[in-house]
Design a protein around this motif. Structure first.
Motif, PDB file in Angstrom:
ATOM      1  N   PRO A 186      13.469 -46.545 -63.017  1.00 17.81           N
ATOM      2  CA  PRO A 186      14.091 -45.551 -62.135  1.00 17.81           C
ATOM      3  C   PRO A 186      14.356 -44.210 -62.790  1.00 17.81           C
ATOM      4  O   PRO A 186      14.346 -43.174 -62.127  1.00 17.81           O
ATOM      5  CB  PRO A 186      15.396 -46.233 -61.713  1.00 17.81           C
ATOM      6  CG  PRO A 186      15.687 -47.221 -62.795  1.00 17.81           C
ATOM      7  CD  PRO A 186      14.354 -47.691 -63.271  1.00 17.81           C
ATOM      8  N   PHE A 187      14.613 -44.229 -64.107  1.00 18.26           N
ATOM      9  CA  PHE A 187      14.937 -42.987 -64.801  1.00 18.26           C
ATOM     10  C   PHE A 187      14.622 -43.148 -66.275  1.00 18.26           C
ATOM     11  O   PHE A 187      14.846 -44.203 -66.865  1.00 18.26           O
ATOM     12  CB  PHE A 187      16.412 -42.620 -64.625  1.00 18.26           C
ATOM     13  CG  PHE A 187      16.816 -41.393 -65.397  1.00 18.26           C
ATOM     14  CD1 PHE A 187      16.289 -40.156 -65.073  1.00 18.26           C
ATOM     15  CD2 PHE A 187      17.689 -41.478 -66.467  1.00 18.26           C
ATOM     16  CE1 PHE A 187      16.632 -39.021 -65.794  1.00 18.26           C
ATOM     17  CE2 PHE A 187      18.048 -40.351 -67.190  1.00 18.26           C
ATOM     18  CZ  PHE A 187      17.510 -39.121 -66.850  1.00 18.26           C
ATOM     19  N   ARG A 239      14.028 -41.564 -58.870  1.00 12.07           N
ATOM     20  CA  ARG A 239      14.463 -42.705 -58.059  1.00 12.07           C
ATOM     21  C   ARG A 239      15.962 -42.922 -58.184  1.00 12.07           C
ATOM     22  O   ARG A 239      16.602 -43.482 -57.278  1.00 12.07           O
ATOM     23  CB  ARG A 239      13.717 -43.965 -58.491  1.00 12.07           C
ATOM     24  CG  ARG A 239      12.317 -44.117 -57.913  1.00 12.07           C
ATOM     25  CD  ARG A 239      11.654 -45.387 -58.416  1.00 12.07           C
ATOM     26  NE  ARG A 239      12.518 -46.558 -58.269  1.00 12.07           N
ATOM     27  CZ  ARG A 239      12.346 -47.709 -58.922  1.00 12.07           C
ATOM     28  NH1 ARG A 239      11.350 -47.836 -59.773  1.00 12.07           N
ATOM     29  NH2 ARG A 239      13.166 -48.713 -58.725  1.00 12.07           N
ATOM     30  N   ALA A 240      16.560 -42.495 -59.294  1.00  7.34           N
ATOM     31  CA  ALA A 240      17.993 -42.683 -59.520  1.00  7.34           C
ATOM     32  C   ALA A 240      18.834 -41.580 -58.901  1.00  7.34           C
ATOM     33  O   ALA A 240      20.047 -41.726 -58.778  1.00  7.34           O
ATOM     34  CB  ALA A 240      18.273 -42.763 -61.023  1.00  7.34           C
ATOM     35  N   GLY A 241      18.214 -40.464 -58.515  1.00  2.00           N
ATOM     36  CA  GLY A 241      18.951 -39.331 -57.977  1.00  2.00           C
ATOM     37  C   GLY A 241      18.402 -38.026 -58.517  1.00  2.00           C
ATOM     38  O   GLY A 241      17.399 -37.988 -59.242  1.00  2.00           O
ATOM     39  N   ILE A 271       9.619 -36.642 -59.826  1.00  2.00           N
ATOM     40  CA  ILE A 271       9.146 -37.208 -61.084  1.00  2.00           C
ATOM     41  C   ILE A 271       9.290 -38.725 -61.033  1.00  2.00           C
ATOM     42  O   ILE A 271      10.295 -39.251 -60.546  1.00  2.00           O
ATOM     43  CB  ILE A 271       9.916 -36.620 -62.291  1.00  2.00           C
ATOM     44  CG1 ILE A 271       9.310 -37.086 -63.618  1.00  2.00           C
ATOM     45  CG2 ILE A 271      11.399 -36.941 -62.221  1.00  2.00           C
ATOM     46  CD1 ILE A 271       9.826 -36.321 -64.824  1.00  2.00           C
ATOM     47  N   ARG A 272       8.260 -39.413 -61.493  1.00  3.32           N
ATOM     48  CA  ARG A 272       8.288 -40.872 -61.581  1.00  3.32           C
ATOM     49  C   ARG A 272       7.953 -41.281 -63.008  1.00  3.32           C
ATOM     50  O   ARG A 272       7.229 -40.574 -63.725  1.00  3.32           O
ATOM     51  CB  ARG A 272       7.305 -41.499 -60.584  1.00  3.32           C
ATOM     52  CG  ARG A 272       7.683 -41.210 -59.144  1.00  3.32           C
ATOM     53  CD  ARG A 272       6.665 -41.764 -58.173  1.00  3.32           C
ATOM     54  NE  ARG A 272       6.652 -43.224 -58.172  1.00  3.32           N
ATOM     55  CZ  ARG A 272       5.778 -43.948 -57.465  1.00  3.32           C
ATOM     56  NH1 ARG A 272       4.853 -43.339 -56.737  1.00  3.32           N
ATOM     57  NH2 ARG A 272       5.826 -45.267 -57.493  1.00  3.32           N
ATOM     58  N   TYR A 273       8.478 -42.435 -63.401  1.00  2.00           N
ATOM     59  CA  TYR A 273       8.348 -42.891 -64.781  1.00  2.00           C
ATOM     60  C   TYR A 273       7.766 -44.303 -64.805  1.00  2.00           C
ATOM     61  O   TYR A 273       8.244 -45.201 -64.093  1.00  2.00           O
ATOM     62  CB  TYR A 273       9.714 -42.932 -65.473  1.00  2.00           C
ATOM     63  CG  TYR A 273      10.558 -41.702 -65.298  1.00  2.00           C
ATOM     64  CD1 TYR A 273      10.431 -40.605 -66.151  1.00  2.00           C
ATOM     65  CD2 TYR A 273      11.516 -41.628 -64.286  1.00  2.00           C
ATOM     66  CE1 TYR A 273      11.222 -39.473 -66.003  1.00  2.00           C
ATOM     67  CE2 TYR A 273      12.315 -40.504 -64.134  1.00  2.00           C
ATOM     68  CZ  TYR A 273      12.166 -39.432 -64.991  1.00  2.00           C
ATOM     69  OH  TYR A 273      12.957 -38.325 -64.837  1.00  2.00           O
ATOM     70  N   PHE A 274       6.767 -44.489 -65.665  1.00  2.00           N
ATOM     71  CA  PHE A 274       6.161 -45.807 -65.816  1.00  2.00           C
ATOM     72  C   PHE A 274       6.132 -46.199 -67.286  1.00  2.00           C
ATOM     73  O   PHE A 274       5.714 -45.410 -68.149  1.00  2.00           O
ATOM     74  CB  PHE A 274       4.736 -45.818 -65.268  1.00  2.00           C
ATOM     75  CG  PHE A 274       4.659 -45.841 -63.759  1.00  2.00           C
ATOM     76  CD1 PHE A 274       4.446 -47.032 -63.079  1.00  2.00           C
ATOM     77  CD2 PHE A 274       4.827 -44.676 -63.024  1.00  2.00           C
ATOM     78  CE1 PHE A 274       4.383 -47.058 -61.691  1.00  2.00           C
ATOM     79  CE2 PHE A 274       4.775 -44.697 -61.638  1.00  2.00           C
ATOM     80  CZ  PHE A 274       4.547 -45.887 -60.966  1.00  2.00           C
TER      81      PHE A 274
END
Length: 301
Positions: A92-93, A119-121, A82-85
């Protein structure tokens, strides 16, 4: 996304409220396989929500594989990247977009356990459904806190136009992390929290320098009940209506400073000052360093 690629289905969900008029809206793309970074950012900017979430297949070793999306099956198929914009940049989260995505998936593949590679884990999410209401609870990455330099604190207060005397001395300013970095500042009164009119560019510049995602402004109503607000200029949004990542960071902060018991359930009210009330449940467990943040969600038609 290539020129001839079909546009993916873009869903809209709110998190931390069972009403579409409450909580924090997020865009959700359950199959972002054909999207590159520019396309995801463009969709997030088009929607204008504080964040949007984009799912693809999980990395090797996280569980299963195959194509992400509404047709994913149970078991190994419940793991995703999962990615966040935000409308301005990737973050990152994002807690509320995680909850929104989990609710959207549950409506298609049923409740149960999900795993998101961020991206954070790795972030597990437990989803339940009862009486037509879907509730999701995420488990943060391992959190930590750090002190903020006096000059940086002074700059934050100046940007907010908050006199230092308006801070609650029982809650020392700290930078807290549980997937993303947030500056925690506590107001001495509810009136101070309600009066939010800040210098957007000045706060944005400081937040970029300190790598902050939001500023978590809090006021303690009672032992386990807090009211919170989150300026989010780095995302191109004046204020985030309900902020799961900041709630996780705040839970870690409150526990580390001994402001709440090691075993505690905290209720955070957010969005009331924006007309989008939401409720975030923060659960702390003795012996478990991670923080659990839960809430309901609903589709925005």
């Amino acid at each position: 996304m290539t020129t001839n690629a079909p546009r993916p289905e873009i869903l809209r969900y709110t998190a931390f409220s069972s009403s579409p008029e409450g909580g924090n809206p997020a865009g959700v793309v359950l199959d972002a396989t054909g999207l590159d970074d520019a396309a995801m950012l463009a969709i997030a900017a088009e929607l204008g929500y504080s964040e949007s979430a984009f799912l693809t297949a999980p990395p090797a070793g996280l569980g299963g594989g195959g194509k992400a999306g509404a047709g994913a099956g149970a078991g190994a198929g419940r793991a995703y990247t999962i990615r966040y914009f935000s409308p301005k940049a990737e973050v990152p989260f994002c807690g509320h977009a995680t909850i929104a995505t989990a609710v959207a998936l549950a409506e298609r593949i049923g409740p149960g356990e999900l795993v998101f590679a961020t991206r954070a884990g790795t972030v597990p999410v437990a989803v339940t459904a009862e009486g037509g209401t879907v509730r999701a609870t995420l488990t943060s990455v391992e959190p930590h806190t750090e002190e903020i330099a006096g000059a940086d604190l002074a700059e934050a207060l100046a940007a907010l136009d908050w006199p230092a005397a308006d801070l609650d001395p029982a809650f020392p300013p700290r930078i807290a992390f549980a997937g993303a970095r947030h500056l925690v500042l506590a107001a001495a009164t509810r009136a101070r929290l309600a009066d939010l009119a800040y210098d957007f560019a000045r706060l944005e510049a400081l937040m970029h320098r300190l790598d902050l995602t939001t500023v978590q402004l809090v006021w303690r109503e009672s032992a386990g009940v807090f009211h919170v607000r989150d300026p989010f200029p780095v995302g191109g949004v004046v204020e985030d209506p309900a902020t799961g990542a900041a709630a996780a960071a705040f839970g870690a902060y409150a526990r580390e400073l001994g402001l709440v018991p090691e075993d505690a359930v905290l209720t955070l009210h957010q969005g009331e000052d924006l007309g989008r009330p939401g409720e975030l449940t923060v659960t702390l467990r003795a012996g478990d360093p991670r923080v659990h943040v839960g809430g309901t969600g609903a589709r925005i038609v």
